[in-house]
Write an enzyme that holds these catalytic residues in place. Sequence first.
Site, mmCIF file in Angstrom:
data_model
loop_
_atom_site.group_PDB
_atom_site.id
_atom_site.type_symbol
_atom_site.label_atom_id
_atom_site.label_comp_id
_atom_site.label_asym_id
_atom_site.label_seq_id
_atom_site.Cartn_x
_atom_site.Cartn_y
_atom_site.Cartn_z
ATOM 1 C CE LYS A 67 -5.349 -9.905 -2.632
ATOM 2 N NZ LYS A 67 -5.749 -9.055 -1.645
ATOM 3 C CE LYS A 96 -12.807 -3.987 -1.487
ATOM 4 N NZ LYS A 96 -13.714 -3.939 0.236
ATOM 5 C CE LYS A 152 -4.616 -1.373 1.397
ATOM 6 N NZ LYS A 152 -5.822 -1.590 2.535
HETATM 7 P P1 TYM Z 1 -10.511 -7.415 3.278
HETATM 8 O O1 TYM Z 1 -11.348 -6.426 3.568
HETATM 9 O O2 TYM Z 1 -9.031 -6.409 2.233
HETATM 10 O O3 TYM Z 1 -11.064 -8.738 2.609
HETATM 11 C C1 TYM Z 1 -12.265 -9.287 3.653
HETATM 12 C C2 TYM Z 1 -11.721 -10.714 3.155
HETATM 13 O O4 TYM Z 1 -11.566 -11.436 2.237
HETATM 14 C C3 TYM Z 1 -10.444 -12.048 1.592
HETATM 15 N N1 TYM Z 1 -10.033 -11.382 0.652
HETATM 16 C C4 TYM Z 1 -9.949 -12.414 -0.767
HETATM 17 N N2 TYM Z 1 -9.788 -14.034 -0.400
HETATM 18 C C5 TYM Z 1 -9.850 -14.881 -1.776
HETATM 19 N N3 TYM Z 1 -9.376 -13.739 -2.441
HETATM 20 C C6 TYM Z 1 -8.871 -12.561 -3.047
HETATM 21 N N4 TYM Z 1 -9.080 -12.088 -4.063
HETATM 22 C C7 TYM Z 1 -9.145 -11.996 -1.728
HETATM 23 N N5 TYM Z 1 -9.431 -10.920 -2.035
HETATM 24 C C8 TYM Z 1 -9.722 -10.448 -0.230
HETATM 25 C C9 TYM Z 1 -9.619 -11.160 2.765
HETATM 26 O O5 TYM Z 1 -8.256 -12.139 3.161
HETATM 27 C C10 TYM Z 1 -10.307 -10.458 3.927
HETATM 28 O O6 TYM Z 1 -10.584 -11.788 4.743
HETATM 29 N N6 TYM Z 1 -7.195 -6.380 6.965
HETATM 30 C C11 TYM Z 1 -8.506 -7.224 6.781
HETATM 31 C C12 TYM Z 1 -9.833 -6.660 7.944
HETATM 32 C C13 TYM Z 1 -9.552 -6.710 8.797
HETATM 33 C C14 TYM Z 1 -10.318 -8.168 9.586
HETATM 34 C C15 TYM Z 1 -9.755 -7.594 11.164
HETATM 35 C C16 TYM Z 1 -10.309 -9.287 9.247
HETATM 36 C C17 TYM Z 1 -9.531 -5.751 10.026
HETATM 37 N N7 TYM Z 1 -9.955 -6.465 11.884
HETATM 38 C C18 TYM Z 1 -10.230 -8.852 12.115
HETATM 39 C C19 TYM Z 1 -10.247 -10.415 10.173
HETATM 40 C C20 TYM Z 1 -10.127 -10.367 11.375
HETATM 41 C C21 TYM Z 1 -8.654 -6.823 5.340
HETATM 42 O O7 TYM Z 1 -8.291 -5.996 4.300
HETATM 43 O O8 TYM Z 1 -9.663 -7.385 4.673
#
Ligand code: TYM
Length: 334
Positions: free
Chosen positions: A199, A202, A117
């Site tokens: 990957k 968004k 990032k």
């Molecule tokens: P975020 O918002 O980027 O994504 C949410 C969840 O979706 C999964 N994910 C994917 N899985 C498979 N293939 C993909 N291309 C893909 N893109 C996203 C992510 O692995 C995630 O599980 N830091 C976290 C949010 C967070 C969180 C937490 C998660 C904040 N606090 C506590 C678990 C526990 C994040 O940015 O996810």
Amino acid sequence: MEGEQKRKVILSGMQPTGGLHIGHLTGALRNWVEFQSEFECYYTIVDLHAITVRQEPAKLRQWTLDLAATFIAAGINPEQAHIFVQSHVPEHTQLAWVLNCFTGMGECSRMTQFKDKSQKYPENVNVGLFAYPVLMAADILLYQADLIPVGADQKQHLELTRNLAERFNNLYSPTFKVPEPYIPKIGAKIMNLQNPTKKMSKTDEAQLGVLYLTDTPEQIKNKINRAVTDSGSEIKFSDTKPGISNLITLYHIATGKSIEQIEQEFAGRGYGEFKKAVGEALVEFLEPFRNRYKELRAEEGYLFDVLRKGAEQARVVAQKTLRKVYKKIGFVML
Ligand code: TYM
């Protein structure tokens, strides 16, 4: 009540930074739904995490409600699981501050998400972005969570969370449950359809490669038809065929058929035929979600009720953990 306390606790979060794509469903949401009937589940919309990258206020507000509707449309039952917005539970930032004081600068600078990032947004490498994984650790540790269902990209953050929990427990006395990640065997990393070595995300520039959960049937079919595939013509799941393997994964998710079954079904048939089948299966799979989402998104009053109740319930647990932490570190308690 005693039985309640013994139930395993599940926690996970998602950022309200735009429409969700199919990876969010396969890596996370799908498993969240699976857990809810058996365990005590907390699913949070992490708006505090979202502002580590500049957000437009009106959009952030809209995306937060979009996400609440998405969770429910994907099958999360607010009567079973606690759905809440992170900023509605101030204990997250309070615990994050404490944990910041137990985290090394080196630990945060090694995080690949931070490196990615800060490269992507060089004009805004802020302290919040740097400390992002510590806030994530606070999200998890506040609820004494056992299991964290996430996609593969969150593994490193979970390792840090475990380290912080163990460090605090060793310095004081057992305070936090040390959580385990739950990363699905299939679907933990869906790749961009236009660039299957990257990957799906968004914020990808190749938007044609991102399959949104709210895409229309035409958009879905078009994106799958135009997906970049590998050389050769065999429908086989393999590291050397990232494009086809990605489509096989999506077909598996949409139909429930095993990888072997899919390979057999399409043995001797070409990429064109396979893509058509994947597109159609995804349209059918996502149709109920899309309809339900539209209905729910129109009911803002209901969404607010769900979020209000979720935050109230989450706060009870969060306050308990935070008090314990404050006491142990020597803060005067009133
Ligand atoms: P975020 O918002 O980027 O994504 C949410 C969840 O979706 C999964 N994910 C994917 N899985 C498979 N293939 C993909 N291309 C893909 N893109 C996203 C992510 O692995 C995630 O599980 N830091 C976290 C949010 C967070 C969180 C937490 C998660 C904040 N606090 C506590 C678990 C526990 C994040 O940015 O996810």
